[in-house]
Scaffold this motif. Structure first.
Motif, mmCIF file in Angstrom:
data_model
loop_
_atom_site.group_PDB
_atom_site.id
_atom_site.type_symbol
_atom_site.label_atom_id
_atom_site.label_comp_id
_atom_site.label_asym_id
_atom_site.label_seq_id
_atom_site.Cartn_x
_atom_site.Cartn_y
_atom_site.Cartn_z
ATOM 1 N N ALA A 300 0.832 -1.209 0.000
ATOM 2 C CA ALA A 300 0.000 0.000 0.000
ATOM 3 C C ALA A 300 0.863 1.254 0.000
ATOM 4 C CB ALA A 300 -0.931 -0.012 1.206
ATOM 5 N N PHE A 303 2.116 1.995 -3.451
ATOM 6 C CA PHE A 303 1.091 2.645 -4.268
ATOM 7 C C PHE A 303 1.037 4.143 -3.976
ATOM 8 C CE2 PHE A 303 -3.326 4.163 -4.583
ATOM 9 C CZ PHE A 303 -3.490 4.064 -5.958
ATOM 10 N N GLU A 306 4.004 5.819 -5.676
ATOM 11 C CA GLU A 306 3.771 5.963 -7.114
ATOM 12 C C GLU A 306 2.730 7.047 -7.390
ATOM 13 O OE1 GLU A 306 5.224 4.473 -9.584
ATOM 14 O OE2 GLU A 306 6.299 2.780 -8.701
ATOM 15 N N LEU A 307 1.718 7.135 -6.544
ATOM 16 C CA LEU A 307 0.669 8.135 -6.732
ATOM 17 C C LEU A 307 1.215 9.538 -6.534
ATOM 18 C CD1 LEU A 307 -2.361 8.451 -7.285
ATOM 19 C CD2 LEU A 307 -2.748 8.337 -4.825
ATOM 20 N N TRP A 351 -3.699 9.246 -11.156
ATOM 21 C CA TRP A 351 -3.755 7.780 -11.227
ATOM 22 C C TRP A 351 -4.415 7.310 -12.521
ATOM 23 C CZ3 TRP A 351 -8.161 4.515 -11.104
ATOM 24 C CH2 TRP A 351 -7.869 3.157 -11.029
ATOM 25 N N PRO A 358 1.884 0.246 -10.277
ATOM 26 C CA PRO A 358 2.310 0.093 -8.874
ATOM 27 C C PRO A 358 2.166 -1.326 -8.347
ATOM 28 C CG PRO A 358 0.886 2.024 -9.151
ATOM 29 C CD PRO A 358 0.816 1.249 -10.415
ATOM 30 N N TYR A 359 1.241 -2.094 -8.894
ATOM 31 C CA TYR A 359 1.006 -3.433 -8.342
ATOM 32 C C TYR A 359 2.174 -4.375 -8.578
ATOM 33 C CZ TYR A 359 0.006 -5.341 -13.005
ATOM 34 O OH TYR A 359 0.103 -5.752 -14.305
ATOM 35 N N SER A 373 9.970 0.284 -6.017
ATOM 36 C CA SER A 373 9.042 1.377 -6.292
ATOM 37 C C SER A 373 9.734 2.464 -7.099
ATOM 38 C CB SER A 373 8.521 1.944 -4.969
ATOM 39 O OG SER A 373 7.626 3.001 -5.199
ATOM 40 N N ARG A 387 -7.512 1.179 -17.065
ATOM 41 C CA ARG A 387 -8.225 1.760 -15.916
ATOM 42 C C ARG A 387 -9.545 2.387 -16.361
ATOM 43 N NH1 ARG A 387 -2.795 3.885 -14.896
ATOM 44 N NH2 ARG A 387 -1.755 2.518 -13.396
ATOM 45 N N ALA A 433 -5.761 -5.238 -10.781
ATOM 46 C CA ALA A 433 -5.045 -4.202 -10.036
ATOM 47 C C ALA A 433 -5.775 -2.865 -10.111
ATOM 48 C CB ALA A 433 -3.626 -4.059 -10.587
ATOM 49 N N GLU A 437 -6.639 -0.707 -6.861
ATOM 50 C CA GLU A 437 -6.081 0.637 -6.715
ATOM 51 C C GLU A 437 -7.176 1.696 -6.712
ATOM 52 O OE1 GLU A 437 -3.347 0.907 -9.907
ATOM 53 O OE2 GLU A 437 -1.943 -0.566 -9.074
ATOM 54 N N GLN A 440 -8.335 2.044 -3.298
ATOM 55 C CA GLN A 440 -7.409 2.805 -2.470
ATOM 56 C C GLN A 440 -7.517 4.300 -2.734
ATOM 57 O OE1 GLN A 440 -3.928 -0.074 -3.508
ATOM 58 N NE2 GLN A 440 -3.357 0.875 -1.585
#
Length: 759
Positions: A300, A303, A306-307, A351, A358-359, A373, A387, A433, A437, A440
C-alpha cells in the motif's frame, strides 16, 4: 448465402480507391485516423497517397486492430475468409456471422472508418496486409470457392465415422496428419474415413505434412456461422445488491484517507528524502521505513509513493551529498493549501492518466530480482486505457448493484477482454489491479463506483458530490490523563503538523489517537520549541484542561534537556596559560581559523589539524601535537629512497639463464626417452578407484611409476613420477620431466605402470 448486392456509399466514399477516399475526408477526420493509426514520433504524410501507403504498414495495422472489439474483429475475420472467393457484401457478412444485422453493420462502419476495409463496385474487401496482421480469432482457414451450403451437402454424403473425424479435427486446431491416406482419389475409391474426406475436398493440403479443413466446411460445421458462439453479446458482469449511499460514504472515507496519507508521506520525505538508486527507484529499506511512518504495509505504501510521483508532488533532487534523492516539489506546498476535494481530484486524475504499474512493486522480474518502487521499467502503454475501461464497466452497472464478491472481478476481466481481445496477456492482472487501486484512491468501494467518481470520469467537477461526504476539519483534540489525545476528526494542516511533532500517532481512523512520551516531547525541543511554548500549544489545542501528568511530563523533559551539549570540532587547542590562548583567539589574523573558547584553557577550531598547524606557526605559535590517546605525537618526515632502474642484464646473467633453459630441455628429452623405453604396449585404463589403489601401493613401496595423465584442456601425456603422497584425491609426486614437485588429480590419471617392471 445470397449473391453480392450493390455496394452502398458511406459518407461519400462511393466506389473509389482508398487514396481517393482519403482525399475526400475532411481534415479533422484525417487527424483522427492519424492519431489512432500512426506513430506520432514519425513525420506526418505529405499527401493522401502517402497516407494510404502508411495505413498499410504493419505497425499502423496493429494499432488499428488493437482498437477493435471481439465483434469487430470477427467481422473483419469473416471478411478476410470470404475475400479469398472475391468481394463480399454486407448481406453475406450478416448471413455467416452469429450476430444481429445492426451490430454487423455498425462493425462494418467502424472498419471502414479505420481504413481496415474498403469498398469497391463489387463489395467490401480487407485492406492489403490485414490477413497477415490479423491472425484468425475464429480459426477460419481460406475458402476454396465453394459455398457453405455446398460444403454441407458434401458432409451429408460421408459415413458417420468420417463425420466424427471431421468434427474432431474442427473442434481442435482445424489441422491433422493424414497419415497413409491417399489424396488423389475419387469418392468411390475411398477405403477409410480420412480418404472419404480427402476425396470430397472436406480436407485439403495445408502446411507441409498436414491437411486442414477449408473455411466453408468450418462454417457449415458451425451451423452456417464463422464462430461457435454469438459475437455481438459481451460477457455479463456478476453483480450483487448494495446501497448507493453506503458505497459513496465508504469511498469518500478512502478518498480522505489517501489524501491524508500522501501528505504525511511527502512531508516525511521533506525531512528525510530517500536516496534514489542507480535506476532512479526507491530502495526496499527506504520503502519499509516509509511504511512505518504512514502505518501501512509495503504494498500500500508503494502505491502511495507511485501516486505522489504521478501527481508531481515528489521528484529527484540532489541532497547535501550531491546524490539524487526523492524530495517534495514546489507543487506539494501549493497542493497542501488547496481544499481536500481538489487535492483528491489531482491524485485521482494522476492515477487515471499514469502509465505506471504500482502493483508490480515487490514482485520478481525474469532474472529473479525484486522490483522497486518508482522503477522506470514498471510502465505500460495500455495502463490508462485499462483503468478507464475497467471503471466504465462499473459505471454501466444499474443503480444499487455492485460487483459480486469473488466472481465480480473475473467477470470484469472477461468484459474488458471482449472489448480489447488483441491486447497483451498482462491485461487481466492490470484489470484486477485497477479495481484494487481504485478502491485505495476512493473511486470504488464495496465493488461499486462512487457517484462523484462517475463525474470525474466524464470530466465534471466532483466537488458538489464529494464535499458533503467528507468529514469537516477540526482544530481541537481531547487530551486524556493517560497521556493520549484524541482528534475527533481530521485536524487542520497546521494543527496536525504541530501535533505530529509533539506526539506519536498511536492509531488512525475517523478519530486519530496521539500519545505523548518523553521522547516525543524532546523531539519538539530539538525542533526549537521552549517549555512555555509547549504548554501554550497544549492549552490552545485541548478542549478540556490539560491533565496534570502531561504538564509534569513536559516540565521533566525540559529540566533534563540540554544539560549535556554536543558540538562539532575538527581540532582543539589547550594550554595551562589562559593568556596564551587569549592571544591566539584575539589575534588579528586568527579570524579565519574558526576558533571558539569552550573553557578557560580550551579552544576548538572548525579547521582540520593538517591545515591548522601551519596557520598557527605563521602566527608565531609553536604548538605541540597530541595523539588520540593524549600522548605527545612527534611528527618526523619519513626518509624516502628510490630503487634504481635496471639498465640491462650482464653477460654472465644471460649465460646463466640460457644454461638453465637448456638444462630443462635436456631433462624433458631424457624423461621422454625413458617413457618410450618403459611404456607398456597394452596398458589397461584404470578407474579412479583403481588409480588410487595403484598410487598408494607405489607410495608405500617408494616405486617410480609411469602415469598417463589428462590435463584440464583434455590433452593426454605420459609422465614418469616419483609418488610422494596421495591425499584428498590428489597425487603429490616429483615429475621427472619438469624436475619439480607437482600435484595431479587422481581422477585424471588413466593408467599407472611401475617403471622397473614395464617391458
Amino acid at each position: 448465402m445470397g449473391t453480392s448486392s450493390a455496394p452502398r456509399s458511406v459518407e461519400g466514399r462511393g466506389h473509389r480507391s482508398l487514396a481517393d477516399q482519403f482525399r475526400s475526408w475532411p481534415d479533422d477526420r484525417l487527424v483522427g485516423l492519424l492519431r489512432e493509426r500512426s506513430d506520432l514520433s514519425t513525420p506526418a504524410p505529405a499527401d493522401s497517397s502517402q497516407l494510404a501507403s502508411r495505413a498499410a504498414t504493419r505497425s499502423s495495422l496493429n494499432r488499428a486492430l488493437d482498437l477493435l472489439t471481439r465483434l469487430e474483429l470477427s467481422v473483419l475475420d469473416a471478411l478476410v475468409a470470404l475475400s479469398s472467393t472475391g468481394h463480399t457484401s454486407e448481406a453475406e457478412l450478416v448471413d455467416i456471422l452469429d450476430a444481429d444485422r445492426a451490430a454487423v453493420e455498425g462493425a462494418c462502419h467502424r472498419l471502414l472508418d479505420l481504413a481496415l476495409a474498403w469498398e469497391s463496385a463489387a463489395g467490401l474487401r480487407p485492406l492489403t496486409g490485414v490477413p497477415d496482421a490479423l491472425g484468425s480469432l475464429s480459426d477460419l482457414h481460406p475458402m476454396t470457392g465453394r459455398t457453405p451450403d455446398r460444403a454441407a451437402e458434401l458432409i451429408g454424403q460421408v459415413s458417420p465415422a468420417a463425420r466424427a473425424m471431421l468434427e474432431h479435427v474442427e473442434t481442435g486446431s482445424g489441422e491433422a496428419d493424414a497419415g497413409s491416406a491417399r489424396h488423389q482419389i475419387v469418392p468411390a475409391d475411398a477405403d477409410t474415413p480420412a480418404e472419404e474426406l480427402l476425396s470430397r475436398g472436406l480436407l485439403v493440403p495445408g502446411r507441409p505434412g498436414l491437411v486442414q479443413i477449408p473455411g466453408e466446411v468450418q462454417i457449415a460445421l458451425r451451423g452456417g456461422h464463422t464462430t461457435r458462439e454469438r459475437v455481438d453479446v459481451p460477457p455479463g458482469v456478476a453483480t450483487s445488491e448494495r446501497a448507493a449511499d453506503l458505497v459513496d460514504h465508504t469511498a469518500a472515507g478512502a478518498a480522505f484517507d489517501v489524501v491524508r496519507r500522501v501528505e504525511l508521506l511527502v512531508d516525511h520525505w521533506g525531512t528525510a528524502p530517500p536516496v534514489a538508486l542507480r535506476t532512479g527507484a526507491v530502495a526496499a529499506r527506504d520503502l519499509k521505513a516509509t511504511a512505518d511512518v504512514v502505518q501501512l504495509d509495503e504494498a500500500a505504501t508503494a502505491f502511495l509513493v507511485e501516486l505522489a510521483a504521478a501527481a508531481g508532488l515528489v521528484a529527484t533532487w540532489p541532497d547535501t551529498d550531491g546524490n539524487p534523492a526523492w524530495t517534495p516539489t514546489d507543487a506539494f506546498d501549493s497542493w497542501c493549501e488547496e481544499p481536500a476535494v481538489q487535492r483528491w481530484r489531482r491524485l485521482a486524475t494522476a492515477w487515471l492518466e499514469t502509465e505506471r504499474l504500482p502493483y508490480l512493486v515487490g514482485t520478481r522480474d525474469d532474472a529473479g530480482k525484486a522490483r522497486n518502487s518508482l522503477d522506470p521499467e514498471l510502465t505500460s502503454r495500455i495502463a490508462p486505457e485499462t483503468r478507464a475501461m475497467t471503471l466504465a464497466v462499473l459505471a454501466e452497472l444499474p443503480a444499487g448493484e455492485v460487483l459480486a464478491t469473488g466472481t465480480g472481478p473475473a467477470s470484469v476481466v472477461a468484459r474488458v477482454s471482449w472489448q480489447r481481445p488483441r491486447r497483451p496477456p498482462s491485461r487481466a492482472p492490470q484489470v484486477v489491479a485497477a479495481l484494487e487501486e481504485a478502491a485505495q484512491v476512493g473511486l470504488v468501494a464495496l465493488g461499486g463506483l462512487a457517484s462523484y467518481a462517475a463525474a470525474i470520469l466524464i470530466g465534471d467537477d466532483p466537488a458538489p458530490l464529494l464535499t458533503p461526504l467528507l468529514p469537516g476539519e477540526v482544530d481541537e483534540v481531547l487530551i486524556q490523563a493517560d497521556l493520549t489525545a484524541v482528534a475527533p476528526g481530521p485536524l487542520t494542516r497546521e494543527r496536525a503538523r504541530d501535533l505530529h511533532l509533539l506526539a506519536d500517532v498511536e492509531s488512525r481512523g475517523q478519530a486519530t489517537v496521539y500519545r505523548f512520551t518523553a521522547s516525543s516531547v524532546r523531539r519538539a525541543f530539538d525542533a526549537g520549541w521552549a517549555a512555555h511554548e509547549v504548554h501554550a500549544f497544549l492549552d490552545a489545542v485541548s478542549r478540556t484542561p490539560v491533565p496534570q501528568p502531561l504538564s509534569y511530563l513536559v516540565d521533566d523533559a525540559a529540566r533534563t534537556f540540554g544539560t549535556v551539549r554536543v558540538g562539532h570540532a575538527e581540532a582543539f587547542l589547550r594550554a595551562d596559560d589562559e593568556t596564551a590562548l587569549a592571544e591566539v583567539l584575539h589575534h588579528p589574523r586568527a579570524a579565519s581559523l574558526g576558533l571558539r573558547r569552550i573553557a578557560p584553557t580550551v579552544l576548538v577550531s572548525t579547521m582540520p589539524l593538517d591545515v591548522l598547524l601551519p596557520r598557527l606557526r605563521e602566527l608565531g605559535v609553536s604548538p605541540l601535537v597530541e595523539s588520540i590517546d593524549g600522548t605527545v605525537h612527534v611528527a618526523r618526515p619519513d626518509r624516502l629512497r628510490a630503487r634504481p632502474h635496471r639498465r640491462g642484464t650482464s653477460r654472465r646473467t644471460e649465460d646463466a639463464r640460457l644454461e638453465a633453459r637448456l638444462s630443462q630441455v635436456v631433462t624433458a628429452i631424457r624423461s621422454g626417452d625413458r617413457v618410450a623405453r618403459t611404456r607398456a604396449p597394452m596398458s589397461q585404463e584404470l578407474t579412479p578407484i583403481g588409480s588410487l589403489a595403484a598410487l598408494r601401493e607405489a607410495v608405500e613401496a617408494g616405486r617410480t611409476v609411469l602415469i598417463a595423465y589428462v590435463d584440464n584442456h583434455g590433452v593426454s601425456s605420459e609422465r614418469i613420477v616419483d609418488p610422494m603422497r596421495v591425499d584428498g584425491g590428489w597425487l603429490t609426486a616429483r615429475d621427472h620431466r619438469a624436475d619439480d614437485v607437482r600435484q595431479f588429480a587422481v581422477h585424471r590419471i588413466r593408467t599407472v605402470n611401475p617403471v622397473d617392471t614395464a617391458p
